[in-house]
Design a protein around this motif. Sequence first.
Motif, mmCIF file in Angstrom:
data_model
loop_
_atom_site.group_PDB
_atom_site.id
_atom_site.type_symbol
_atom_site.label_atom_id
_atom_site.label_comp_id
_atom_site.label_asym_id
_atom_site.label_seq_id
_atom_site.Cartn_x
_atom_site.Cartn_y
_atom_site.Cartn_z
ATOM 1 N N GLU A 32 125.319 57.056 27.032
ATOM 2 C CA GLU A 32 126.337 57.100 27.909
ATOM 3 C C GLU A 32 125.893 56.798 29.464
ATOM 4 O O GLU A 32 126.903 56.342 30.073
ATOM 5 C CB GLU A 32 126.646 58.665 28.033
ATOM 6 N N ARG A 33 124.927 57.369 29.686
ATOM 7 C CA ARG A 33 124.384 57.187 31.253
ATOM 8 C C ARG A 33 124.312 55.637 31.375
ATOM 9 O O ARG A 33 124.582 55.207 32.479
ATOM 10 C CB ARG A 33 122.977 57.814 31.411
ATOM 11 N N LEU A 34 123.611 54.944 30.366
ATOM 12 C CA LEU A 34 123.218 53.341 30.470
ATOM 13 C C LEU A 34 124.690 52.802 30.485
ATOM 14 O O LEU A 34 124.937 51.585 31.468
ATOM 15 C CB LEU A 34 122.448 52.846 29.241
ATOM 16 N N THR A 35 125.730 53.128 29.836
ATOM 17 C CA THR A 35 127.012 52.569 29.698
ATOM 18 C C THR A 35 127.718 52.735 31.246
ATOM 19 O O THR A 35 128.320 51.695 31.975
ATOM 20 C CB THR A 35 127.882 53.339 28.707
ATOM 21 N N PHE A 49 130.065 59.416 39.842
ATOM 22 C CA PHE A 49 129.216 57.927 39.767
ATOM 23 C C PHE A 49 128.089 58.027 40.683
ATOM 24 O O PHE A 49 126.991 57.336 40.605
ATOM 25 C CB PHE A 49 129.978 56.784 39.771
ATOM 26 N N ILE A 50 128.069 58.945 41.704
ATOM 27 C CA ILE A 50 127.036 58.733 42.753
ATOM 28 C C ILE A 50 125.764 59.364 41.968
ATOM 29 O O ILE A 50 124.662 58.676 42.225
ATOM 30 C CB ILE A 50 127.156 59.687 43.869
ATOM 31 N N GLU A 60 122.326 56.854 42.061
ATOM 32 C CA GLU A 60 121.101 57.350 42.659
ATOM 33 C C GLU A 60 119.934 57.198 41.750
ATOM 34 O O GLU A 60 119.082 56.651 42.113
ATOM 35 C CB GLU A 60 121.215 58.900 43.025
ATOM 36 N N GLU A 61 120.206 57.804 40.667
ATOM 37 C CA GLU A 61 119.029 57.527 39.615
ATOM 38 C C GLU A 61 118.749 56.143 39.236
ATOM 39 O O GLU A 61 117.445 56.165 39.030
ATOM 40 C CB GLU A 61 119.535 58.423 38.347
ATOM 41 N N SER A 62 119.526 55.625 39.173
ATOM 42 C CA SER A 62 119.192 53.986 38.498
ATOM 43 C C SER A 62 118.865 53.076 39.916
ATOM 44 O O SER A 62 118.524 51.946 39.490
ATOM 45 C CB SER A 62 120.561 53.398 37.902
ATOM 46 N N SER A 100 122.158 57.680 51.278
ATOM 47 C CA SER A 100 121.772 58.381 50.376
ATOM 48 C C SER A 100 120.008 58.573 50.640
ATOM 49 O O SER A 100 119.504 57.806 51.217
ATOM 50 C CB SER A 100 122.230 57.830 48.991
ATOM 51 N N GLY A 101 119.385 59.475 49.889
ATOM 52 C CA GLY A 101 118.038 59.405 49.950
ATOM 53 C C GLY A 101 117.309 58.167 49.732
ATOM 54 O O GLY A 101 116.427 57.732 50.287
ATOM 55 N N ARG A 102 117.691 57.586 48.560
ATOM 56 C CA ARG A 102 117.285 56.124 48.140
ATOM 57 C C ARG A 102 117.238 55.354 49.317
ATOM 58 O O ARG A 102 116.186 54.626 49.449
ATOM 59 C CB ARG A 102 117.834 55.887 46.817
ATOM 60 N N GLN A 103 118.297 55.165 49.827
ATOM 61 C CA GLN A 103 118.495 54.141 51.064
ATOM 62 C C GLN A 103 117.537 54.645 52.117
ATOM 63 O O GLN A 103 117.096 53.630 52.750
ATOM 64 C CB GLN A 103 119.824 54.116 51.387
#
Length: 279
Positions: free
Chosen positions: A22-25, A76-77, A81-83, A119-122
Amino acid sequence: VKRRTDERLGFFDAAMSYAVTERLTLERSIKDALKAGQFELFYQPQVSLRDYELVGAEALIRWRHPELGIITPDKFIPVAEESGLIVPMGQWVLREACRQMRVWNDMNLGRLRIGVNVSGRQFHEEGLPDMVAEAIADARIDPTHLDLELTESMLMADGEGTLKMLRALAKLGVTLSIDDFGTGYSSLAYLKRFPINTVKIDRAFVKDLDQDEDGRVIANAIISLAHSLSLKTIAEGVETEAQASLLARHGCDEIQGYMIGRPLTVADFTAFVGSYTAQ
Ligand code: C2E
Ligand code: CA
Ligand code: CA
Ligand code: CA
């Protein structure tokens, strides 16, 4: 006993791979949606508490899904974030907000500041300051009209790297805000050390304002602390006149919330600015 364990593991396996699938989709859909231009920024007005003049707007991302309609960022955030998709998405948000500011400048809509969530990643991307500088230059906007919203958890991560990044961003002429103030592990020491301009008081504290004395004490303390460090305060999630007048009494600088307006499409926000008159 052995067999039962296997069965249980089998069950967990199936449940887990379902979640992963589901996550990958979702991840793939987000990537496709970015390419297809299905993301859109909504703008929520922010007004000064002294005179109710419109001072700016926070840009909030929405996914305009061809079948599902408008999807809010909570859906979706986290996966973005995770991906790591949040990095290209965040870049699109910044460029789009700057581009929109140019459009509004050309329409002589008046001086408006746009707040963009980072976001943290950015924030941990070394190239962030160059990317921001390029977005500002390409749109030919005044950097002081752009406010970057950061969260406490980002700022707590690593001391020197954080300070370096904040200085590089501040040098561009943009302003920096701390979003959701008071909800993270606040080490108040950083407020003085970092080149921050504004504290955004989280909705949780605003909600408590008209409930009881405790709620008022906390909001008041945040405002006093911010002002004693020469920081501006914006209260988020202001829904009632009662909350606004309590915040005004405590000297809060600006408010944002359903009382003034919900996040609006570009067309609706443009109309809102045109018809808005300070009460
Ligand atoms: P946030 O940055 O704290 O944004 C404020 C949220 O509060 C928004 O939710 C806004 O619609 C909602 N809100 C505003 N006024 C009121 C009010 O009076 N009452 C209530 N109940 N809610 C109010 P939204 O748009 O669903 O965004 C949720 C979160 O998603 C944001 O929280 C932010 O963390 C994240 N987000 C939104 N856009 C972006 C983006 O472009 N980039 C990144 N990295 N994150 C984003
Ligand atoms: Ca925000
Ligand atoms: Ca917030
Ligand atoms: Ca929040």
